[in-house]
Design a protein around this motif. Structure first.
Motif, mmCIF file in Angstrom:
data_model
loop_
_atom_site.group_PDB
_atom_site.id
_atom_site.type_symbol
_atom_site.label_atom_id
_atom_site.label_comp_id
_atom_site.label_asym_id
_atom_site.label_seq_id
_atom_site.Cartn_x
_atom_site.Cartn_y
_atom_site.Cartn_z
ATOM 1 N N ILE A 326 0.845 -1.201 0.000
ATOM 2 C CA ILE A 326 0.000 0.000 0.000
ATOM 3 C C ILE A 326 0.876 1.246 0.000
ATOM 4 N N VAL A 327 1.942 1.206 0.778
ATOM 5 C CA VAL A 327 2.882 2.329 0.807
ATOM 6 C C VAL A 327 3.496 2.543 -0.575
ATOM 7 N N GLN A 328 3.891 1.438 -1.232
ATOM 8 C CA GLN A 328 4.488 1.554 -2.561
ATOM 9 C C GLN A 328 3.510 2.194 -3.543
ATOM 10 N N ALA A 329 2.260 1.756 -3.516
ATOM 11 C CA ALA A 329 1.260 2.325 -4.417
ATOM 12 C C ALA A 329 1.054 3.809 -4.131
ATOM 13 N N CYS A 330 1.001 4.166 -2.856
ATOM 14 C CA CYS A 330 0.814 5.565 -2.465
ATOM 15 C C CYS A 330 1.954 6.430 -3.002
ATOM 16 N N LEU A 331 3.183 5.977 -2.810
ATOM 17 C CA LEU A 331 4.333 6.748 -3.276
ATOM 18 C C LEU A 331 4.390 6.809 -4.797
ATOM 19 N N TYR A 332 3.995 5.720 -5.462
ATOM 20 C CA TYR A 332 3.979 5.734 -6.932
ATOM 21 C C TYR A 332 3.005 6.792 -7.436
ATOM 22 N N LEU A 333 1.824 6.840 -6.845
ATOM 23 C CA LEU A 333 0.821 7.810 -7.271
ATOM 24 C C LEU A 333 1.298 9.241 -7.032
ATOM 25 N N ALA A 334 1.882 9.472 -5.853
ATOM 26 C CA ALA A 334 2.299 10.836 -5.520
ATOM 27 C C ALA A 334 3.425 11.322 -6.424
ATOM 28 N N THR A 335 4.254 10.410 -6.924
ATOM 29 C CA THR A 335 5.393 10.815 -7.754
ATOM 30 C C THR A 335 5.105 10.687 -9.245
ATOM 31 N N ALA A 336 3.913 10.229 -9.617
ATOM 32 C CA ALA A 336 3.560 10.062 -11.029
ATOM 33 C C ALA A 336 3.173 11.402 -11.648
ATOM 34 N N PRO A 337 3.326 11.545 -12.984
ATOM 35 C CA PRO A 337 2.805 12.749 -13.649
ATOM 36 C C PRO A 337 1.292 12.799 -13.495
ATOM 37 N N LYS A 338 0.747 13.993 -13.381
ATOM 38 C CA LYS A 338 -0.679 14.137 -13.066
ATOM 39 C C LYS A 338 -1.481 14.596 -14.284
ATOM 40 N N SER A 339 -2.688 14.061 -14.397
ATOM 41 C CA SER A 339 -3.638 14.492 -15.421
ATOM 42 C C SER A 339 -5.038 14.093 -14.985
ATOM 43 N N ASN A 340 -5.963 15.007 -15.115
ATOM 44 C CA ASN A 340 -7.371 14.672 -14.871
ATOM 45 C C ASN A 340 -8.151 14.622 -16.179
ATOM 46 N N ALA A 341 -7.416 14.433 -17.304
ATOM 47 C CA ALA A 341 -8.065 14.433 -18.622
ATOM 48 C C ALA A 341 -9.079 13.307 -18.748
ATOM 49 N N VAL A 342 -8.785 12.126 -18.197
ATOM 50 C CA VAL A 342 -9.735 11.012 -18.248
ATOM 51 C C VAL A 342 -10.979 11.351 -17.438
ATOM 52 N N TYR A 343 -10.780 11.914 -16.250
ATOM 53 C CA TYR A 343 -11.887 12.287 -15.375
ATOM 54 C C TYR A 343 -12.777 13.334 -16.038
ATOM 55 N N THR A 344 -12.149 14.345 -16.648
ATOM 56 C CA THR A 344 -12.905 15.391 -17.328
ATOM 57 C C THR A 344 -13.643 14.837 -18.539
ATOM 58 N N ALA A 345 -12.971 13.958 -19.274
ATOM 59 C CA ALA A 345 -13.598 13.356 -20.456
ATOM 60 C C ALA A 345 -14.833 12.553 -20.074
ATOM 61 N N GLN A 346 -14.747 11.816 -18.974
ATOM 62 C CA GLN A 346 -15.895 11.025 -18.539
ATOM 63 C C GLN A 346 -17.084 11.922 -18.242
ATOM 64 N N LYS A 347 -16.856 13.016 -17.503
ATOM 65 C CA LYS A 347 -17.962 13.901 -17.147
ATOM 66 C C LYS A 347 -18.591 14.533 -18.390
ATOM 67 N N GLU A 348 -17.751 14.948 -19.334
ATOM 68 C CA GLU A 348 -18.291 15.578 -20.536
ATOM 69 C C GLU A 348 -19.051 14.570 -21.394
ATOM 70 N N ALA A 349 -18.530 13.345 -21.511
ATOM 71 C CA ALA A 349 -19.201 12.324 -22.317
ATOM 72 C C ALA A 349 -20.543 11.932 -21.698
#
Length: 437
Positions: A326-349
């Motif tokens: 769980i710690v590894q996943a948390c750190l991977y997410l925090a250090t990954a490049p960020k984008s909410n394009a998928v989230y925004t696309a879902q709402k618009e679709a």
């Protein structure tokens, strides 16, 4: 060193009274850690100066002085003080208090009704306060450790002022210990490092700290304890954390936003806060997975893979070993490049799907398993992309009554930068091939 702990003996009758009660402040000026409320410029200080109180909700962590403030408020303005606990009281108790308050009101005596744990009363019981608060029969002072916005009726909140008590910081707790030592007539049997550790272990709870100090005084210790000896003798206070209340939601929000803000250190801190307080690991994994698809998405598709792998690893290993995944996943997410394009696309679709209703896809991409459907033109003119140059036909796949839309707009971060280049190439090819048809 022995002289340090020499003291005048405390009479046995006094020792029978709990230490926290013996050093309870005698005036609002003696309340520790809440000067923003009780000082001359604070809301309580101004009420006392005016000689008249309004109904209040005191919201703060355990052991921060809510009961003491209520009692001292009544003393400061000459109100009659009545205390109830919502845990042990019911409608009959409230009716009795209100009836007595009405009698005293006719004699010109105001009543301050202090209700501890007021959030424990249900909605209808809370409504029962309203006519008596409005009529001025009682001045209500409720105490709660829970967010009043969620736990108290809006009608009751509109008739009261919410005051927020601070968690006691280390200087405030140290001052509380000094007051306890003065009451006991001597210093705690602790070396300076152990004393600091005792303050830290209270986690902002003054009552807990005084109970620990009382246990140390009662133990009859001759030689000052170091930190390790103190830890062996006393239990550390468990962090304040209710899985179904505000502490839970506040920490999970802090974890998610730390990940979104690319702060792996803060994210790991809030993850640790929740796991060490007893949060369900699978709940945390679900929230991490949500962050992977909402805040990272296709900027790093491996983020979702990491979360699912962490879930499988935890299922396989359990606690505590599986918590490392769980710690590894948390750190991977925090250090990954960020984008909410998928989230925004879902709402618009989703919005577009609701707006346009049940439009039929174009006939050329509809299957034609029957002669009737083929006769109606289903499947006619469909170009199999794998047979086209570059495996791309450029045909339109939108309903004829609807223009093509753009929902997904990849960023220039991480893997999405490559996707943006690919989509731009397809858009150019589509325009060329549709234009030549």
């Amino acid at each position: 060193m022995a002289d340090l702990f020499a003291s005048e003996p405390v009479p046995e009758a006094a020792r029978a009274v709990p230490l926290a009660e013996r050093i309870r402040p005698a005036s609002l000026g003696e309340v520790i850690g809440q000067e923003h409320l009780t000082g001359a410029a604070g809301p309580i200080g101004r009420m006392v100066a005016a000689g008249r109180l309004s109904s209040l909700i005191l919201w703060g962590p355990p052991g921060t002085g809510k009961t003491s403030i209520a009692r001292l408020l009544a003393d400061a303005v000459g109100y009659r003080f009545v205390a109830l606990s919502a845990v042990f009281s019911g409608v009959a108790d409230l009716k009795k208090v209100f009836a007595e308050a009405e009698v005293h009101a006719r004699a010109g005596q105001h009543t301050l009704l202090f209700v501890d744990e007021i959030h424990r009363f249900n909605r209808s019981q809370q409504d029962g306060f309203l006519p008596y608060v409005e009529a001025g029969t009682v001045t209500l002072v409720g105490a709660t450790t829970e967010n009043p916005s969620f736990e108290l009726n809006s009608a009751l909140l509109s008739r009261t002022q919410v005051l927020v008590l601070n968690r006691l910081d280390e200087p405030a707790l140290d001052a509380l210990l000094a007051r306890a030592e003065e009451a006991e007539g001597g210093a705690l049997p602790l070396v300076p490092e152990a004393r600091a550790a005792l303050v830290t272990s209270a986690d902002g709870d003054g009552r807990f700290l005084l109970n620990q100090a009382e246990a140390l005084f009662a133990a009859g210790i001759d030689t000052p304890l170091d930190t390790a000896q103190l830890r062996d003798l006393l239990q550390r206070r468990m962090p304040v954390y209710d899985k179904d209340r505000e502490g839970h939601y506040g920490l999970i929000s802090a974890l998610h936003k730390s990940i979104r803000g690319s702060d792996p250190q803060a994210a790991l801190y809030y993850l640790a806060r929740m796991l060490t307080a007893g949060e369900e690991p699978l709940y945390l994994l679900r929230r991490l997975t949500r962050a992977a698809v909402e805040d990272i998405g296709l900027a790093d598709p491996q983020a979702l893979v990491q979360c699912m792998a962490a879930k499988d690893t935890y299922d396989f290993l359990g606690s505590p070993e599986g918590e490392l995944a769980i710690v590894q996943a948390c750190l991977y997410l925090a250090t990954a490049p960020k984008s909410n394009a998928v989230y925004t696309a879902q709402k618009e679709a989703w919005r577009s799907a609701k707006e346009h209703g049940s439009l039929s896809p174009p006939k050329h991409i509809l299957g034609a398993p029957t002669k009737l459907m083929r006769g109606l033109g289903y499947g006619a003119g469909y170009q199999y992309d794998h047979d086209q140059p570059d495996s791309f036909s450029g045909q339109s796949y939108w309903p004829e009554e609807m223009e093509g839309q753009t929902y997904y707009r990849p960023t220039d971060r991480g893997f999405e930068k490559r996707l943006a280049e690919r989509l731009a190439w397809w858009d150019e090819m589509r325009a060329t091939r549709q234009g030549g048809q």
